[in-house]
Scaffold this motif. Structure first.
Motif, PDB file in Angstrom:
ATOM      1  N   PRO A 271      -0.711  -5.974   0.081  1.00 25.43           N
ATOM      2  CA  PRO A 271      -0.454  -6.271  -1.336  1.00 25.43           C
ATOM      3  C   PRO A 271      -0.800  -5.088  -2.234  1.00 25.43           C
ATOM      4  O   PRO A 271      -1.828  -4.429  -2.065  1.00 25.43           O
ATOM      5  CB  PRO A 271      -1.369  -7.468  -1.612  1.00 25.43           C
ATOM      6  N   VAL A 272       0.036  -4.823  -3.180  1.00 22.33           N
ATOM      7  CA  VAL A 272      -0.198  -3.808  -4.210  1.00 22.33           C
ATOM      8  C   VAL A 272      -0.290  -4.550  -5.540  1.00 22.33           C
ATOM      9  O   VAL A 272       0.693  -5.121  -6.013  1.00 22.33           O
ATOM     10  CB  VAL A 272       0.926  -2.753  -4.239  1.00 22.33           C
ATOM     11  N   ILE A 273      -1.493  -4.535  -6.141  1.00 25.34           N
ATOM     12  CA  ILE A 273      -1.761  -5.349  -7.328  1.00 25.34           C
ATOM     13  C   ILE A 273      -1.719  -4.470  -8.566  1.00 25.34           C
ATOM     14  O   ILE A 273      -2.355  -3.406  -8.616  1.00 25.34           O
ATOM     15  CB  ILE A 273      -3.137  -6.037  -7.204  1.00 25.34           C
ATOM     16  N   THR A 274      -0.992  -4.911  -9.548  1.00 30.78           N
ATOM     17  CA  THR A 274      -0.915  -4.208 -10.828  1.00 30.78           C
ATOM     18  C   THR A 274      -1.160  -5.202 -11.947  1.00 30.78           C
ATOM     19  O   THR A 274      -0.791  -6.374 -11.841  1.00 30.78           O
ATOM     20  CB  THR A 274       0.466  -3.547 -11.016  1.00 30.78           C
ATOM     21  N   GLU A 275      -1.808  -4.701 -12.993  1.00 27.07           N
ATOM     22  CA  GLU A 275      -2.068  -5.532 -14.176  1.00 27.07           C
ATOM     23  C   GLU A 275      -1.440  -4.865 -15.384  1.00 27.07           C
ATOM     24  O   GLU A 275      -1.596  -3.661 -15.606  1.00 27.07           O
ATOM     25  CB  GLU A 275      -3.573  -5.708 -14.408  1.00 27.07           C
ATOM     26  N   THR A 276      -0.746  -5.664 -16.138  1.00 25.85           N
ATOM     27  CA  THR A 276      -0.131  -5.174 -17.372  1.00 25.85           C
ATOM     28  C   THR A 276      -0.528  -6.101 -18.505  1.00 25.85           C
ATOM     29  O   THR A 276      -0.824  -7.283 -18.295  1.00 25.85           O
ATOM     30  CB  THR A 276       1.400  -5.136 -17.246  1.00 25.85           C
ATOM     31  N   THR A 277      -0.559  -5.531 -19.703  1.00 29.25           N
ATOM     32  CA  THR A 277      -0.920  -6.303 -20.896  1.00 29.25           C
ATOM     33  C   THR A 277       0.299  -6.394 -21.795  1.00 29.25           C
ATOM     34  O   THR A 277       0.901  -5.373 -22.151  1.00 29.25           O
ATOM     35  CB  THR A 277      -2.084  -5.653 -21.644  1.00 29.25           C
ATOM     36  N   VAL A 278       0.642  -7.621 -22.138  1.00 28.25           N
ATOM     37  CA  VAL A 278       1.808  -7.871 -22.981  1.00 28.25           C
ATOM     38  C   VAL A 278       1.322  -8.334 -24.339  1.00 28.25           C
ATOM     39  O   VAL A 278       0.551  -9.305 -24.447  1.00 28.25           O
ATOM     40  CB  VAL A 278       2.729  -8.922 -22.348  1.00 28.25           C
TER      41      VAL A 278
ATOM     42  N   ARG B 295      -5.396   6.375   2.330  1.00 31.21           N
ATOM     43  CA  ARG B 295      -6.483   6.145   1.378  1.00 31.21           C
ATOM     44  C   ARG B 295      -6.000   5.244   0.245  1.00 31.21           C
ATOM     45  O   ARG B 295      -4.804   5.106   0.009  1.00 31.21           O
ATOM     46  CB  ARG B 295      -7.026   7.460   0.803  1.00 31.21           C
ATOM     47  N   ASP B 296      -7.008   4.617  -0.422  1.00 32.07           N
ATOM     48  CA  ASP B 296      -6.714   3.752  -1.561  1.00 32.07           C
ATOM     49  C   ASP B 296      -6.749   4.566  -2.845  1.00 32.07           C
ATOM     50  O   ASP B 296      -7.545   5.504  -2.991  1.00 32.07           O
ATOM     51  CB  ASP B 296      -7.738   2.619  -1.660  1.00 32.07           C
ATOM     52  N   ILE B 297      -5.906   4.192  -3.770  1.00 33.77           N
ATOM     53  CA  ILE B 297      -5.864   4.858  -5.069  1.00 33.77           C
ATOM     54  C   ILE B 297      -5.975   3.777  -6.139  1.00 33.77           C
ATOM     55  O   ILE B 297      -5.155   2.862  -6.189  1.00 33.77           O
ATOM     56  CB  ILE B 297      -4.556   5.664  -5.259  1.00 33.77           C
ATOM     57  N   ILE B 298      -7.016   3.871  -6.955  1.00 34.46           N
ATOM     58  CA  ILE B 298      -7.230   2.893  -8.027  1.00 34.46           C
ATOM     59  C   ILE B 298      -7.102   3.618  -9.362  1.00 34.46           C
ATOM     60  O   ILE B 298      -7.848   4.564  -9.644  1.00 34.46           O
ATOM     61  CB  ILE B 298      -8.603   2.221  -7.910  1.00 34.46           C
ATOM     62  N   VAL B 299      -6.179   3.192 -10.152  1.00 33.83           N
ATOM     63  CA  VAL B 299      -5.966   3.754 -11.484  1.00 33.83           C
ATOM     64  C   VAL B 299      -6.054   2.603 -12.469  1.00 33.83           C
ATOM     65  O   VAL B 299      -5.146   1.764 -12.555  1.00 33.83           O
ATOM     66  CB  VAL B 299      -4.600   4.462 -11.590  1.00 33.83           C
ATOM     67  N   GLY B 300      -7.174   2.554 -13.196  1.00 33.44           N
ATOM     68  CA  GLY B 300      -7.374   1.444 -14.123  1.00 33.44           C
ATOM     69  C   GLY B 300      -7.477   0.139 -13.356  1.00 33.44           C
ATOM     70  O   GLY B 300      -8.311  -0.032 -12.462  1.00 33.44           O
ATOM     71  N   ASN B 301      -6.609  -0.780 -13.696  1.00 33.97           N
ATOM     72  CA  ASN B 301      -6.577  -2.058 -13.001  1.00 33.97           C
ATOM     73  C   ASN B 301      -5.476  -2.123 -11.939  1.00 33.97           C
ATOM     74  O   ASN B 301      -5.085  -3.205 -11.505  1.00 33.97           O
ATOM     75  CB  ASN B 301      -6.364  -3.191 -14.007  1.00 33.97           C
ATOM     76  N   THR B 302      -4.967  -0.981 -11.533  1.00 35.28           N
ATOM     77  CA  THR B 302      -3.876  -0.925 -10.559  1.00 35.28           C
ATOM     78  C   THR B 302      -4.399  -0.379  -9.242  1.00 35.28           C
ATOM     79  O   THR B 302      -5.070   0.657  -9.211  1.00 35.28           O
ATOM     80  CB  THR B 302      -2.737  -0.031 -11.070  1.00 35.28           C
ATOM     81  N   LEU B 303      -4.074  -1.124  -8.172  1.00 34.86           N
ATOM     82  CA  LEU B 303      -4.451  -0.698  -6.829  1.00 34.86           C
ATOM     83  C   LEU B 303      -3.204  -0.212  -6.111  1.00 34.86           C
ATOM     84  O   LEU B 303      -2.227  -0.931  -5.972  1.00 34.86           O
ATOM     85  CB  LEU B 303      -5.078  -1.857  -6.045  1.00 34.86           C
TER      86      LEU B 303
END
Length: 761
Positions: A417-424, A470-478
């Motif tokens: 799973p690749v989880i991303t968070e966006t704000t609307v 490797r894992d890359i975390i940018v803000g709330n995005t994995l």
């Protein structure tokens, strides 16, 4: 007491259920199922008993049905029938067993039909065999015996000719015809008298039509077709003895041309593609595709349907499959060595604060510099002595079965799973939204085979091996960094041939040294003031693939790939070939003068009689009825007497007829004169002509003019045959019958049915 009764009943049902299960394990299906059904019926709400009964019933009937199917495939229909009946006794509503019994019944009918077809072929009746074989192939296209018979018949029949239902003996007679710029109606009238075929004309066939015909030893059918082609006419065969001729105009074709409906239940071909193909090639308009059953329904002329059958038989061949045996091996090896003394690479000094609450002050710094009160970081020395080797083998060995020219995919790995968070943003404020996407990581294989007629398989292959580095975390995005190796290629391998693909290698070498400046750079002694780390990794991917063809790859027969189709305006399943009939056969009867009539035979040979006038044939009720009298079977080597009887109330003066037989089965020894004319005033002239090679006897009986007609009944002739070979059945037939009266007028007669003589060894 009630509680005790319930407990006793429950125990009894439990024991009954257990007994049923034990009997099922022992193979006593009928009694075991009976006990399980009884236990379930006694306690209908007990789900365990109900499940045991239903599961045992399903397993039992499936096993017996499978065994019955295997027995049938092995050629033991009686054993298969017994097993299906056993299933019916256990489960009366079992659909598979009922269907199996129906298939066995149909197969039995087909076996009887095939036996009769073989008898027809032995007797040389290819036309009847071809007609009888057609429904068998329609009902079971995979019947091996029917397919073999079809191939045998196809070899017997010329690729440029197809036997038709209407082509009986009269249509195949040889004829010599010469007309120059003559009326078509006159030519057809001559043909009718010559061949004995009733030729009926439409009222719109113009009398002004002229034709020129000059043919020698050509069949009646081909002669008619030539005349029709010259004058834009068309024919409709009414029966084996009658033809209707009409103008070849759209209105007349619509009025007289009969249409048939044919359903094609396709096995492998796509019905929509077949519809486009038939529309393009045959210009057919009335076509319908039933997608649910993959069938094509066609309404067109019999000729168009015969051509469509050939096209679909060529295209709807067996579609083989491929079993792909794949092995993917990832060989990974690593070597890690770390040797030496690792000294600290930095030392830190810090003054000690006097007040931990206030922190470090200037006074603390002065005091530390004056008194040497400083805190020192930890000073540690590490001795590294590490040597590590590792080997990893990752093996995947899938077996993929795929249809020809279809894609197959395999994934062996994980869906990460690749989880991303966006704000609307909205009027109510910011709303966070979480999205989850999946990334396929691991071994991905995609293949598409293409089977060729030479038993080679072309394979489009896509292979991808990936892993998360490797894992890359940018803000709330994995997110993930993925390492991948991918190959795409096209192979062509023979059935059973193995191909190995290797060389996808990843080789990494990393060297790291930690040294004290100066001391660590000294030769030899520098190893005491340094630490060396060597890290090497090597990975290779090896792929082997082996195709195995499942099913037969059959090349169509020549007759299925190339056949006649007529002209652009007229479909025909055969070409108009003016094939010359054997000259010896044409010599027997001079069809150029008309069929034989009394007085035409001279000197025991059929020759033209230029001074003889052919009788005018009067239609109406037959004046002569003929019948056979003789044995129905005979052994090889036996002599058989067949008597041809005649009966006439009106009477006739002379008679001519032709007897045909199979010269390979029978030998004619004698042709005797009959006693029909015993009441005649004079002894008639009895003339015979025998062609033993062709199996034909021509008889001509005449009386002097003025003697009147002879009435009554009696034998017309007696034939003595010798059986020279054993056939299933051999037919003796009478054709070209013409009785005439004393005035020379010809009449019709009722010829007898063929006398079928069974010949045994």
């Amino acid at each position: 007491m009630l509680l005790l009764l319930l407990m006793v009943t429950g125990c009894a049902n439990y024991l009954l259920n257990q007994e049923g299960l034990e009997m099922m394990e022992e193979g006593n299906y009928k009694v075991g199922l009976s006990k399980l059904a009884e236990a379930s019926a006694a306690q209908p709400r007990n789900a365990t008993y109900r499940a045991d009964y239903l599961r045992s019933l399903e397993v039992t009937v499936n096993q017996i049905n499978d065994q019955a199917r295997r027995e049938n495939n092995a050629g033991r229909p009686d054993a298969s029938k017994e097993l299906y009946q056993k299933v019916i006794s256990i489960d009366p509503d079992n659909y598979r067993a009922k269907l199996g019994l129906e298939e066995l019944a149909v197969a039995q009918q087909h076996a009887a039909a095939i036996k009769s077809i073989e008898d027809l072929l032995r007797s040389g009746n290819i036309e009847a065999a071809q007609l009888a074989l057609k429904p068998v192939l329609l009902e079971n296209p995979d019947d091996e015996k029917a397919i073999m018979l079809q191939r045998y018949i196809a070899k017997k029949v010329s690729s440029s000719q197809e036997y038709s239902i209407a082509l009986q003996s009269k249509f195949k007679k040889p004829i010599n015809l010469q007309f120059s710029n003559a009326s078509v109606k006159l030519v057809f009238e001559a043909l009718s008298r010559t061949s004995g075929i009733n030729i009926l004309l439409d009222r719109d066939v113009k009398g002004s039509l002229k034709t020129t015909v000059n043919v020698q030893d050509v069949s009646v059918e081909d002669t008619i077709d030539i005349i029709l082609m010259q004058n834009k006419l068309e024919k409709r065969i009414l029966n084996e003895n009658s033809v209707f001729i009409y103008p070849k105009t759209p209105a007349k074709l619509k009025e007289y041309q009969e249409l048939k409906i044919r359903s094609f239940h396709l096995v492998n071909a796509d019905a929509k593609q077949m519809l486009v193909m038939i529309k393009t090639l045959l210009k057919s308009k009335d076509l319908y595709v039933h997608e649910k059953t993959n069938s094509l329904i066609m309404r067109d002329t019999p000729e168009a349907i015969r051509l469509a059958e050939k096209i679909i038989a060529d295209q709807d061949g067996t579609n083989p499959e491929v079993m792909l045996e794949v092995e993917v091996l990832e060989v990974s090896s690593s070597r890690l060595s770390e040797l030496g003394i690792k000294l600290p690479d930095q030392i830190s000094f810090a003054p000690i604060p006097s007040n931990s609450v206030k922190g470090l002050t200037v006074d603390d710094l002065k005091r530390g510099l004056g008194g040497g009160e400083f805190s020192v970081s930890s000073i540690s020395t590490i001795l590294n002595m590490q040597l590590q080797d590792s080997d990893v083998n990752m093996l995947a060995s899938p077996r993929i079965r795929v249809r020809n020219r279809e894609k197959a995919k395999i994934l062996i790995g994980d869906r990460v799973p690749v989880i991303t968070e966006t704000t609307v943003s909205s009027t109510g404020g910011a709303t966070p939204t979480t999205n989850v996407n999946y990334l396929d990581v691991g071994l991905k294989l995609e293949v598409e085979p293409d089977i060729h007629a030479d038993l080679e398989v072309g394979i489009k292959l896509n292979l991808e091996v990936s892993n998360i580095t490797r894992d890359i975390i940018v803000g709330n995005t994995l997110a993930y960094q993925v390492g991948t190796r991918k190959v795409s290629t096209t192979l062509r391998l023979r059935d059973g041939e193995t191909q190995v693909l290797a060389g996808l290698i990843n080789n990494e070498d990393r060297n790291v040294s930690n040294k004290i400046p100066g001391l660590g750079q000294m030769p030899v002694l520098g190893r005491l003031f340094s630490s060396q780390r060597d890290d090497g990794k090597k990975t290779e991917i090896i792929l082997s693939i082996t195709p195995r063809i499942i099913g037969n790859v059959r090349l169509p027969e020549y007759g299925e790939m190339e056949f006649w189709s007529g002209t652009s305006s007229s479909l025909r399943s055969k070409a108009i070939n003016l094939m010359t009939v054997d000259a010896e056969s044409a010599e027997e009867i001079d069809f150029g003068m008309g069929r034989p009539y009394p007085g035409q035979l001279q000197s025991n040979k059929a020759v033209p009689v230029t001074n003889a006038k052919a009788p005018i044939v009067v239609s109406g009720e037959p004046i002569l009825e003929m019948s056979w009298l003789g044995p129905m079977q005979a052994k090889k080597g036996a002599k058989v007497n067949l008597t041809l009887n005649g009966q006439s109330e009106k009477g006739f003066h002379g008679l001519s007829f032709v007897v045909n037989y199979d010269p390979n089965a029978l030998k004619i020894n004698e042709v005797k004169e009959g006693n029909y004319w015993k009441n005649s005033n004079v002894v008639p002239k009895f003339t015979k002509f025998i062609n033993s090679k062709k199996g034909q006897i021509v008889v001509d009986v005449t009386q002097p003019v003025g003697q009147g007609n002879t009435k009554g009944k009696g034998s017309l002739t007696t034939l003595n045959f010798e059986v020279i070979d054993s056939y299933a059945q051999s037919a003796i037939t009478v054709t070209s019958v013409m009785p005439i009266d004393d005035s020379g007028t010809g009449y019709t007669a009722t010829a007898p049915k063929p006398h079928n003589l069974r010949l045994r060894k």
